[in-house]
Design an enzyme around this catalytic site. Structure first.
Site, PDB file in Angstrom:
ATOM      1  N   GLU A 157      49.768  47.809  50.589  1.00  0.00           N
ATOM      2  CA  GLU A 157      48.270  46.718  51.354  1.00  0.00           C
ATOM      3  C   GLU A 157      48.698  46.712  52.945  1.00  0.00           C
ATOM      4  O   GLU A 157      48.606  46.394  53.735  1.00  0.00           O
ATOM      5  CB  GLU A 157      48.164  45.311  51.435  1.00  0.00           C
ATOM      6  CG  GLU A 157      47.989  44.695  49.964  1.00  0.00           C
ATOM      7  CD  GLU A 157      47.421  43.260  49.834  1.00  0.00           C
ATOM      8  OE1 GLU A 157      48.261  42.219  50.405  1.00  0.00           O
ATOM      9  OE2 GLU A 157      46.619  42.951  48.976  1.00  0.00           O
ATOM     10  N   GLU A 166      46.154  44.736  41.578  1.00  0.00           N
ATOM     11  CA  GLU A 166      46.738  42.885  41.918  1.00  0.00           C
ATOM     12  C   GLU A 166      45.712  41.880  41.990  1.00  0.00           C
ATOM     13  O   GLU A 166      44.756  42.221  42.395  1.00  0.00           O
ATOM     14  CB  GLU A 166      46.878  42.453  42.889  1.00  0.00           C
ATOM     15  CG  GLU A 166      48.340  43.456  43.673  1.00  0.00           C
ATOM     16  CD  GLU A 166      48.946  42.830  44.609  1.00  0.00           C
ATOM     17  OE1 GLU A 166      48.667  41.846  45.076  1.00  0.00           O
ATOM     18  OE2 GLU A 166      49.674  43.985  45.471  1.00  0.00           O
TER      19      GLU A 166
HETATM   20  C1  GLA Z   1      48.994  40.380  48.257  1.00  0.00           C
HETATM   21  C2  GLA Z   1      50.348  41.135  47.954  1.00  0.00           C
HETATM   22  C3  GLA Z   1      51.230  40.565  47.622  1.00  0.00           C
HETATM   23  C4  GLA Z   1      51.081  39.521  46.835  1.00  0.00           C
HETATM   24  C5  GLA Z   1      50.161  38.784  46.775  1.00  0.00           C
HETATM   25  C6  GLA Z   1      50.159  37.526  46.476  1.00  0.00           C
HETATM   26  O1  GLA Z   1      48.138  41.467  47.751  1.00  0.00           O
HETATM   27  O2  GLA Z   1      50.013  43.172  47.991  1.00  0.00           O
HETATM   28  O3  GLA Z   1      52.451  41.082  47.064  1.00  0.00           O
HETATM   29  O4  GLA Z   1      51.979  39.111  48.202  1.00  0.00           O
HETATM   30  O5  GLA Z   1      49.130  39.506  47.670  1.00  0.00           O
HETATM   31  O6  GLA Z   1      48.397  36.874  46.097  1.00  0.00           O
END
Ligand code: GLA
Ligand code: ZN
Length: 671
Positions: A150, A304
């Protein structure tokens, strides 16, 4: 680019076994089989476990994790672990700490605490990645590289002295000599002229509003700085493991990073999907369509999503029963070839211990969350052979431009109520309600494949964009753009000679004044002719529009521009260019979207009840797969297109009429 598994829909989760004793790992393997997990993302936050002291690497634990995955036939989306430097490194290189606009240094103790332009960070990240790549290049579990994590999520921009130096270098490459920069930034204004490159600073906190050109270039520079970090890693990976695809997880429509400029450097687009329970289904659809469009329709991945509750909202209610399955199938319906969760096993400690995971604190497969998260695993496995690799073909596109976004939302006037993404999403919602396939494209994208293009609030026209839109319309396309478009060039300088600048001829109008309304101010649009005949509310913005060849389809009802054009159309070559001079009601936006699609001959997939979504993926053999998703809690009738269909989820045959249960999905293959 090679696909990790040619006929598999990827299904899995972020897996952080380093948080657990090895005795728990075997149970994880058993449970992953139950849930039909075929891939896990590992090693995301493991830098501190891999490099214990400067250049002292140790890979024993990661070796064991990779071995275990290979043994159990589970693939690794192997992260490069560069998202969070170890504590010793932060202490050793304090220049690496990011600095905020108001000059505060951000310390370590959470994550992503690095300045993207730090030489030490980049050097150490590059060295780690090379070691990882060389160590695991031949490993049977290695299926995909997951670079960093991210980008820009927590540090959207850094304003440190190192960034100042890098910014000057970036500017020198762009402007070659200082007078050009002075011109682009209009520095004759407010005594801002630069006499030496050394005088140029990041747009730090200042007594009054910053220079808009400087602000805009800093956003570009920061997006590019993060991209350089990504490319530095990707180049190493490509050199050492040319056959392994590379991804990095995006954050959907994320303002700090221009994903259009990143996409060509990435093999597989992946992103993190975290809707609130109140997020409407069309908004998730928008997110998928944007991600899929980044590489011209190549299937993307959900990297995710949460199986239950989040931990980072003010309150974090659980996902309601049935929703996670529908959300997973919606991803595939919009072109994704994989769905992964965050995370596999719920952490015992740390900042995310109350973020749900497939395996909860209780530890077994008996609970609701595990069962609901696992259900799509089996279903995706079943439909995969008939679906993987098939494509969505859109005849409609929405134009979205990060540079325009940055400029619109750093406006010293005329209104702080303009939210670019909101405008893009409003028109997306209107189109989505028709069940047509929609691409989201950059303004310089080749538009010739589309019958209808909507470019909301295109305030900034970068060089060549007006010509691209003109080419599209004259060749027969239908374009709709909205208020406050065509105002500035790529340096945020007003295009002189009358609004909407370079679009004036194409739209056949001249906008003499724009009138941003305060909260509570509104007007109405009156339309005399069918199919839009009626009176519709509008708010946010009004304009004084003069016709210069266009026809007024709708006029304002009140105020000093009563009877003045509010909705216009201009013929240009073989096509038509529409202009909407205000923010129209959802009702009018939907009707307009329908009218444009019908006039342009866009195929509407199916007429269904509200809350039912229909998409279609086309396979290389020409056969089509329809996805029908009922986002309502109650059943809904569906009339199928001509022909006979097989339901891929249960093998049943369908034709003509059927009823879809509440929160259910049907995936139908044309016979
Ligand atoms: C982000 C991060 C993850 C985690 C999620 C939690 O997407 O990439 O490591 O922290 O948020 O929602
Ligand atoms: Zn910095």
């Amino acid at each position: 680019m090679q696909k990790p598994f040619p006929s598999t829909i990827l299904y899995g989760a972020d897996y952080n076994p380093e948080q657990w004793p090895e005795s728990v790992w075997q149970e994880d393997m058993r449970l992953m089989k139950v849930a039909r997990v075929n891939i896990v993302t590992i090693n995301v936050f493991s830098w501190a476990l891999l490099e214990l002291a400067p250049d002292e690497y140790t890979f024993g634990q990661l070796d064991r994790i990779m071995e275990m995955l290979a043994e159990h036939g589970i693939a690794a989306d192997l992260a490069t672990a560069t998202a969070t430097p170890p504590t010793w490194m932060s202490r050793m290189y304090p220049d690496m700490w990011p600095v905020t606009r108001d000059g505060k240094r951000l310390s370590y103790g959470s994550r992503q605490h690095y300045c993207p332009n730090s030489h030490d960070y980049r050097r150490k990240a590059g060295a780690l990645v090379r070691r990882l790549a060389e160590r695991y290049r031949e490993h049977p579990a290695l299926a995909m590289w997951h670079v960093n994590n991210e980008y820009g999520d927590h540090v959207k921009a850094c304003y440190c002295d190192g960034c100042a130096v890098a910014f000057r270098r970036w500017l020198m490459a762009r402007y070659t000599w200082l007078p050009e920069l002075n011109d682009a930034w209009s520095t004759s204004f407010w005594s801002q002229r630069y006499f030496d490159w050394e005088d140029v600073m990041p747009p730090r906190l200042t007594p009054a509003g910053n220079n808009p050109g400087q602000m805009l270039d800093y956003q570009r520079f920061m997006s590019d700085s993060l991209l350089e970090c990504y490319r530095l890693e990707a180049n190493v990976l490509r050199e050492v493991t040319p056959a392994i695809p590379i991804t990095t997880n995006f954050i959907v429509a994320f303002k700090p990073v221009d994903y259009f400029s990143w996409a060509r450097h990435i093999d597989v687009i992946s992103f993190d999907l975290y809707p609130r329970n109140t997020t409407p289904p069309w908004e998730n659809a928008f997110r998928h369509d944007l991600m899929r469009s980044l590489k011209n329709g190549q299937p993307h991945l959900v990297m995710e999503q949460t199986p239950g509750q989040l931990n980072w909202m003010e309150q974090n209610p659980h996902k309601r029963p049935g929703r996670i399955r529908l959300q997973s199938l919606q991803a595939v319906a919009h072109g994704a070839d994989g769905v992964l969760y965050f995370q596999w096993r719920q952490s015992q400690g740390g900042a995310e211990k109350f973020h749900s995971a497939i395996v909860p604190h209780e530890g077994s497969e008996r609970g609701r969350i595990f069962r609901q998260a696992a259900q799509p695993g089996a279903e995706l496995e079943r439909i995969a052979p008939d679906v993987v690799g098939s494509r969505i073909r859109a005849e409609v596109a929405i134009v979205m431009d990060w540079h325009n976004w940055w400029a619109v939302e750093y406006l010293p006037g005329p209104s702080d109520r303009l939210r670019y993404l909101e405008q893009v999403k409003r028109w997306y919602a209107a189109l989505h309600g028709l069940n047509v396939a929609i691409d989201i494209v950059a303004p310089e994208h080749d538009l010739s494949q589309y019958r209808v293009v909507i470019a909301p609030l295109l305030y900034m026209l970068k060089a060549g964009v007006a010509q691209n839109l003109e080419r599209y319309v004259t060749a027969g396309g239908t374009l709709l753009t909205t208020f406050f478009s065509g105002i500035v060039d790529e340096h945020d300088r007003v295009t002189l000679g009358g609004y909407p600048g370079e679009l004036r001829k194409l739209l056949g109008i001249y906008v003499e004044e724009f009138d941003p309304w305060t909260e509570g101010m509104s007007n109405e649009v009156i339309i005399a002719d069918e199919p839009l005949r009626g009176k519709y509310a509008c708010d946010l913005w009004g304009e004084v529009v003069h016709l210069e060849g266009a026809r007024a389809l709708g006029v304002f009802a009140r105020d000093y521009y009563a009877h003045g054009p509010a909705l216009t159309v201009n013929r240009s070559g073989e096509g038509r260019a529409y202009y909407v001079a205000t923010q129209v009601s959802d009702e009018l936006a939907s009707k307009l979207a329908r009218m444009l699609c019908q006039q342009a001959g866009v195929e509407l997939l199916m007429e269904v009840a509200e809350g039912v979504e229909v998409t279609r993926r086309a396979r290389s053999d020409g056969r089509k797969v329809y996805f029908i998703l009922n986002h309502n809690d109650s059943p809904a009738p569906v009339t199928l297109p001509q022909g006979r269909f097989t339901s891929l989820l249960d093998g049943l045959d369908f034709s003509e009429q059927l009823v879809i249960a509440g929160r259910d999905a049907l995936i139908l293959l044309e016979k």
